[in-house]
Design a protein around this motif. Structure first.
Motif, short mmCIF file in Angstrom:
data_model
loop_
_atom_site.label_atom_id
_atom_site.label_comp_id
_atom_site.label_asym_id
_atom_site.label_seq_id
_atom_site.Cartn_x
_atom_site.Cartn_y
_atom_site.Cartn_z
N PHE A 21 -23.38 -15.80 -32.86
CA PHE A 21 -22.11 -16.84 -33.65
C PHE A 21 -21.82 -16.46 -34.57
N VAL A 22 -20.34 -17.27 -34.05
CA VAL A 22 -18.73 -16.72 -34.42
C VAL A 22 -17.82 -17.83 -35.36
N THR A 23 -17.64 -16.85 -36.18
CA THR A 23 -16.57 -18.74 -36.85
C THR A 23 -14.77 -18.47 -36.17
N GLY A 24 -14.94 -19.85 -36.98
CA GLY A 24 -13.29 -20.07 -35.59
C GLY A 24 -12.58 -19.28 -35.48
N ASP A 25 -12.36 -18.51 -36.25
CA ASP A 25 -11.09 -17.18 -36.35
C ASP A 25 -11.39 -15.98 -35.72
N PHE A 26 -12.15 -15.87 -34.72
CA PHE A 26 -13.27 -14.43 -33.93
C PHE A 26 -11.94 -13.80 -33.56
N PHE A 27 -12.21 -14.80 -32.09
CA PHE A 27 -11.88 -14.31 -31.23
C PHE A 27 -9.79 -14.69 -31.55
N SER B 57 -22.13 -29.66 -35.64
CA SER B 57 -20.83 -30.95 -34.83
C SER B 57 -20.30 -30.35 -33.07
N ASN B 58 -20.01 -29.04 -33.14
CA ASN B 58 -19.38 -28.71 -31.81
C ASN B 58 -20.44 -27.53 -31.11
N PRO B 59 -20.67 -28.87 -29.98
CA PRO B 59 -21.14 -27.36 -29.70
C PRO B 59 -20.64 -27.03 -28.09
N VAL B 60 -19.90 -26.13 -28.53
CA VAL B 60 -18.96 -25.44 -27.60
C VAL B 60 -20.25 -23.71 -27.35
N ALA B 61 -19.57 -23.47 -25.83
CA ALA B 61 -19.88 -21.86 -26.16
C ALA B 61 -19.03 -21.39 -24.99
N VAL B 62 -18.74 -19.82 -25.45
CA VAL B 62 -18.16 -19.30 -24.41
C VAL B 62 -18.52 -18.31 -23.86
N THR C 124 -22.35 -28.31 -18.58
CA THR C 124 -23.64 -28.64 -19.80
C THR C 124 -25.16 -27.71 -19.85
N ILE C 125 -24.55 -26.51 -20.66
CA ILE C 125 -25.86 -25.79 -20.65
C ILE C 125 -27.38 -26.16 -21.64
N ASP C 126 -28.34 -25.34 -21.50
CA ASP C 126 -29.10 -25.15 -22.87
C ASP C 126 -29.37 -24.08 -23.54
N ILE C 127 -28.48 -23.77 -24.71
CA ILE C 127 -28.57 -22.90 -25.19
C ILE C 127 -30.36 -23.36 -26.56
N ASN C 128 -31.51 -22.55 -26.06
CA ASN C 128 -32.52 -22.82 -27.04
C ASN C 128 -33.09 -23.79 -27.39
N ALA C 129 -33.10 -24.80 -26.18
CA ALA C 129 -32.56 -26.28 -25.60
C ALA C 129 -32.09 -26.81 -26.15
N HIS C 130 -31.00 -26.68 -27.28
CA HIS C 130 -29.95 -27.42 -27.59
C HIS C 130 -28.55 -27.74 -26.29
N PRO C 131 -28.08 -29.00 -25.82
CA PRO C 131 -27.00 -28.53 -25.45
C PRO C 131 -25.96 -28.04 -25.82
N PHE C 132 -25.35 -27.60 -25.00
CA PHE C 132 -24.15 -27.17 -25.02
C PHE C 132 -23.14 -27.03 -24.22
N THR C 133 -21.51 -27.48 -24.43
CA THR C 133 -20.72 -27.27 -23.49
C THR C 133 -20.04 -25.91 -22.98
N VAL D 210 -20.97 -18.75 -29.61
CA VAL D 210 -21.28 -20.38 -30.26
C VAL D 210 -20.33 -20.11 -31.37
N PRO D 211 -19.85 -21.68 -31.69
CA PRO D 211 -19.20 -21.50 -32.92
C PRO D 211 -20.38 -21.32 -34.42
N MET D 212 -20.00 -20.80 -35.20
CA MET D 212 -21.18 -20.48 -36.42
C MET D 212 -21.30 -21.70 -37.15
N THR D 213 -21.55 -23.04 -37.12
CA THR D 213 -21.99 -24.45 -37.17
C THR D 213 -22.66 -24.02 -36.83
N MET D 214 -22.72 -23.67 -35.52
CA MET D 214 -24.10 -24.35 -34.43
C MET D 214 -25.58 -23.64 -35.42
#
Lengths: 120, 900
Positions: free
Chosen positions: B192-198, B221-226, B246-255, B277-281
């Motif tokens: 889990f990373v915060t928005g400013d990580f990268f 609100s942002n199910p995105v993944a890198v 779209t992939i499932d991470i821990n049974a939740h869909p992420f893009t 993935v974002p920290m807020t997820m």
């Protein structure tokens, strides 16, 4: 280097000090650039035959001076249509010459002072 | 003209001279002919006047030829020829140096990796990590040193206010993830990373985009993944089609929105992250039963930051601490009523700002000392090689004393002789060094992977390595030459040129003795070290773990991949266990939330009824949620009380089983622990509701070799997790059961991942991989050392025996028994052996102190190891000495006397 002085009585020739030949070559070249054979002729004539240069001995001396950048050499066509290598003195050579001449004159002076008859 | 010009123009100059001389002579001839001399006579006269043209030409050439480069080249060719003529010496000398340099270079590469390995981020110099001290409460999850972890709310507070010291800040919290893409489900390490990580790290995507601040605003609100670059390559074939998939991470869909740049896998070099993935997820896919995102008392993220330009870490630390203190103070009331002792401990706190270039320093801390140890050993080996070479050169010098004498007599200056010795040493050093560096580079990759579990960060380190190798080569070459330089280049000409060129340099003899003794001593030291480490490894492999580790198969699974909720998990686990048990050959199946001997730990604060913890006492024992038959599967015996039954799973009354360490620590004995009540958490809201019903014997649970820790076992259903490690006991050879296990798990649910399927024995072996490699390497070094010392001894003895052939012949001819002569001759050997022993033992004692951290159940002055090392050394000397001495002593006296 074989530079011998010939005395009139043909007594065994004596080798002069090393550096004498170089000095004379440099002086001659300062006056005028010339090639090996001409140099030999010049020295013999100027010394009024008192000095006999073994002609070949010039060349090692010239090579050494070339290596030390005291002279420069260039192939040219001479007046008699021969291919000859003309030697020219360099500024470094001029400086070297002045130094050697000064040393030589000082040495000469010293010797003559010792040999001179005692002042009364 | 400068030397370089001279070199090029050499040929031209020499040709010019010949031409010139020809011209001169022909000119003279013309002149004489013009003066009236007949041509034939003129030719003779001209040449006579010229003098010896050949000689003069030769003298003229001299000025162009004998520059030092010409000299050097001639010497090199000569040396090469000489070396080729004595292949035995050459090969020995070269290989000696090659092995020494090879060993040192290989270890140096490890050294570089550990020390210089920096994260592949932009401008790593200005990146820092935050660290904090002070008591904590609540829950903590970390992968190493807990002081590098913070809570998310604390991070947000710091981020808001730390602008003048830190340009940007980011948080990163790893989590175990299950990724399902299409049909395949894999377990991977997520972050889990915060928005400013990268942005803070200055990274650019290899594909698509990276996590941005906009992704981190609103929770869930942002199910995105890198993806990490390697995961993209391996899991998705490096195809661009992965974007917006779209992939499932821990049974939740992420893009999937992008791929991280190659080589970047997060902040911890030991634990590469494959998906970001974002920290807020976090609330959507929490690792623990509840979301930790907003809890001030959940400590689980690392904070990485970039300093403002011109700011140093120390200054930032000074500037940030007042802010940190104030924030801590504000936090305290949030935890409810805390004891004054706790409040004090909580507020005794400091924020550290540390260099972040290498990421989290756990690996360097763990492995640094080991690598330093190996480096020391390698350097000792190199020293032995150096001494060996020096000795060989010395011997060679004395053998060639006559040749040196002749050279000196012909006018070679001492300088020339020394240069000659130096050249010979350099050629050997160059050859040996080249081979050694080659060996080192060859071994670099497997060694780095084996010891550090890293693929070496290639290129730039290769250059460092090369430079180091060359420097080493020069140094050792020079050092080896020193003794011969001084001793063999001062020949006593009269003695040397005399026929019996025997004792030309007397001083060399004593020095050779000393050198040999030094070599043996150093080898002894290395052998002692090797024995200690080998013994330590043996102990590690054979300790009583308190578990039955044979015939056990293990695997990990995570139900989130199959979309199972926390509530459904205990039933699912039981189903899996039952299904596996149905397979033929399976004796029993157990499972636990924390893997045994996997290096993982879970600990939580507890409050014990009627127990007042002393100041600073650790009230965070480890805990593990286990199945009812966990203890029987592992063969952990019950000391008193009872283990879990099926009823306990239903969690009507909370129960727990503790281990002996726990019972003794908190209650003073196993018996006294039965019936005691405790609960998780601390503070006023804690009501002890869990009863201890049993005490089991201690079992190693974290890693092999560590002392058992306080452990609380709970019924799995009582303290559920969505992941577990299964342990399958089988009557069959464990490896045969793998397929059955896979089949059983898939039969329960296709979406369940089966991770790290292995025999338990192999897992343990993997756990002691580092000590094993360390032991192997040190034994290799020890062996290498004694081999070199033996060769050195052999060489020196062979030479000195040859010298004394005549003496021995005379003695035998005069009637001395061969035995007496042997004794006489062996004196030298025994003397060096004794010197070596006398020095070796105390030196070893001094140095093995540093091994203490690596030794397991072995003291650093372990007499067994010292004895073994001594015996091996003695044997080596005996073998090395045997042949030369035998040859010398069985000489035919008549031949010996005639050998002049």
């Amino acid at each position: 280097m074989s530079l011998r002085s010939k005395t009139k009585s043909d007594s065994p020739a004596r080798d002069l000090f090393p550096g004498a030949l170089e000095m004379m070559i440099l002086q001659t070249l300062e006056w005028q650039p010339m090639h090996g054979y001409a140099l030999v002729q010049h020295i013999q004539q100027r010394s009024q035959d008192l000095l006999q240069v073994e002609e070949g001995s010039l060349y090692p001396a010239l090579q050494r001076m070339l290596k030390e950048s005291l002279v420069k050499a260039e192939w040219k066509i001479s007046a008699t249509n021969r291919r000859v290598r003309i030697y020219k003195i360099t500024p470094a050579g001029v400086k070297h010459l002045r130094r050697e001449v000064t040393r030589f004159e000082r040495m000469l002076e010293g010797i003559s002072l010792v040999l001179a008859p005692a002042k009364t | 003209m400068n030397p370089l010009q001279r070199l090029w123009k050499r040929r031209a100059m020499m040709d010019d001279l010949s031409d010139e001389i020809e011209q001169h002579i022909s000119e003279k001839i013309e002149a004489l002919v013009a003066a009236g001399m007949p041509r034939k006579e003129a030719e003779h006269a001209a040449r006579r006047a010229f003098g010896n043209s050949t000689l003069l030409e030769e003298r003229g050439r001299e000025f162009w030829m004998w520059s030092w480069i010409e000299n050097l080249w001639a010497d090199l060719k000569f040396t090469a020829r000489q070396l080729r003529k004595s292949p035995g010496f050459t090969v020995t000398a070269v290989m000696t140096l090659a092995l020494g340099i090879g060993a040192t270079t290989a270890i140096f590469s490890l050294f570089l990796q550990v020390l210089l390995h920096s994260l592949p981020i932009q401008d790593p110099q200005s990146v820092v990590l935050l660290r904090q001290t002070g008591a904590s409460t609540g829950s903590m999850s970390n992968y190493g040193d807990g002081t590098y972890y913070f809570s998310v709310p604390m991070f947000r507070d710091l981020q808001r206010e730390a602008g003048n010291a830190l340009q940007s800040m980011a948080g990163s919290g790893p989590f175990p993830g299950t990724m399902r893409s299409g049909e395949t489900t894999v377990n991977l390490e997520g972050d889990f990373v915060t928005g400013d990580f990268f942005g803070t790290l200055g990274l650019r995507p290899a594909l698509g985009r990276l996590i941005e601040p906009a992704d981190d605003r609103v929770a869930g609100s942002n199910p995105v993944a890198v993806l990490s670059y390697s995961e993209w390559q391996q899991g998705f074939g490096g195809s661009r089609a992965v974007l917006n998939k779209t992939i499932d991470i821990n049974a939740h869909p992420f893009t999937v929105v992008g791929v991280a740049p190659p080589g970047f896998t997060g902040l911890d070099p030991r634990m590469p992250n494959q998906i970001f993935v974002p920290m807020t997820m976090e609330p959507v896919i929490p690792t623990h039963d509840r979301s930790w995102l907003l809890r001030h008392d959940a400590i689980w993220i690392n904070i990485v930051a970039r300093l403002q330009p011109g700011m140093t870490a120390k200054r930032a630390e000074v500037e940030l601490n007042p802010l940190w203190y104030a924030l801590r103070k504000n936090e305290l009331p949030l935890f409810g009523h805390m004891s004054p002792a706790f409040s004090r401990a909580f507020m005794t706190t400091h924020l550290f700002v540390e260099r972040g270039m290498q990421g989290l320093p756990f690996m360097a801390r763990q492995l640094g000392p080991k690598v330093e140890l190996l480096m020391a050993m390698a350097l000792l080996v190199l020293l032995i090689a150096c001494v060996n070479l020096g000795n060989l050169l010395l011997v060679r010098g004395t053998i060639r004393a006559k040749e040196i004498g002749v050279r000196a007599a012909l006018g070679a200056s001492r300088g020339r002789l020394i240069a000659w010795v130096l050249i010979e040493g350099s050629v050997i050093a160059a050859l040996g060094g080249a081979i050694g560096i080659g060996l080192g580079l060859l071994v670099e990759r497997p060694l780095t992977f084996g010891l550090l579990r890293l693929t070496p960060v290639a290129s730039s380190l290769g250059m460092h390595l090369l430079v180091f190798g060359v420097a080493l080569l020069l140094l050792t070459g020079f050092l080896s030459c020193l003794p011969s330089m001084f001793l063999t280049t001062r020949p006593d000409l009269t003695r040397v040129l005399h026929e019996s060129a025997a004792q030309a340099s007397k001083g060399g003899g004593h020095l050779r003795l000393v050198f040999t003794a030094v070599q043996i001593t150093l080898s002894f030291v290395l052998l002692v070290g090797a024995c200690l480490l080998a013994r330590s490894l043996y102990n590690l492999r054979n300790i009583d773990l308190g578990l039955k580790t044979d015939h056990l198969v293990k695997f990990e699974t995570d139900v989130r991949g199959a979309g199972i909720t926390l509530e459904q998990t205990p039933a699912m686990m039981e189903q899996i266990a039952a299904e596996i048990r149905r397979e033929p050959g399976i004796t029993s199946v157990g499972y636990s939330s924390v893997g045994i001997l996997s290096g993982d730990r879970t600990g939580s604060n507890i409050t014990i009824a009627g127990y007042k913890p002393s100041d600073g006492e650790d009230m965070e024992p480890d805990n593990n949620s286990v199945s009812a038959n966990f203890f029987s599967t592992f063969g952990i015996p019950l000391m008193t009380g009872r283990v879990f039954t099926a009823d306990d799973e239903l969690a009507v009354h909370k129960v727990a089983v503790v281990n002996d360490v726990f019972a003794t620590h908190y209650f003073g004995g196993a018996q006294k622990a039965i019936g005691q009540m405790f609960c998780f958490g601390s503070g006023d809201r804690s009501l002890p509701d869990t009863m201890i019903v049993g005490v089991v014997r201690n079992a190693e649970s974290v890693s092999v070799g560590q002392k058992p820790l306080s452990m609380i076992y709970l019924p799995f259903g009582q303290r559920k997790r969505q992941y577990a490690t299964f342990y399958v006991r089988t009557a069959l050879p464990p490896k045969q059961v793998f397929e059955e296990v896979r089949r059983a798990v898939r039969a329960v649910n296709v979406g369940l991942p089966i991770d790290d399927l292995n025999t338990f024995a192999d897992q343990i072996n993997g756990g002691i991989a580092t000590p094993r490699l360390l032991a192997m390497l040190s034994v290799s070094f020890g062996f290498l050392a004694i081999l070199l010392a033996g060769i050195g001894m052999y060489g020196v003895l062979a030479y000195s025996m040859t010298q004394r052939t005549r003496e021995i012949g005379i003695r035998i001819a005069l009637g001395a028994s061969r035995l007496r002569v042997t004794k006489l001759v062996v004196q030298q050997v025994v003397l060096s052996g004794l010197i070596a022993a006398a020095c070796g033992a105390p030196i070893s004692l001094l140095l093995t102190r540093y091994l203490r951290d690596e030794l397991f159940h072995v003291t650093y002055h372990d007499p067994w190891s010292f004895s073994v090392a001594g015996v091996v050394t003695f044997l080596a000397i005996a073998v090395a000495a045997y042949f030369p001495v035998r040859r010398a002593v069985t000489v035919d006296p008549v031949r010996a006397l005639r050998a002049e």
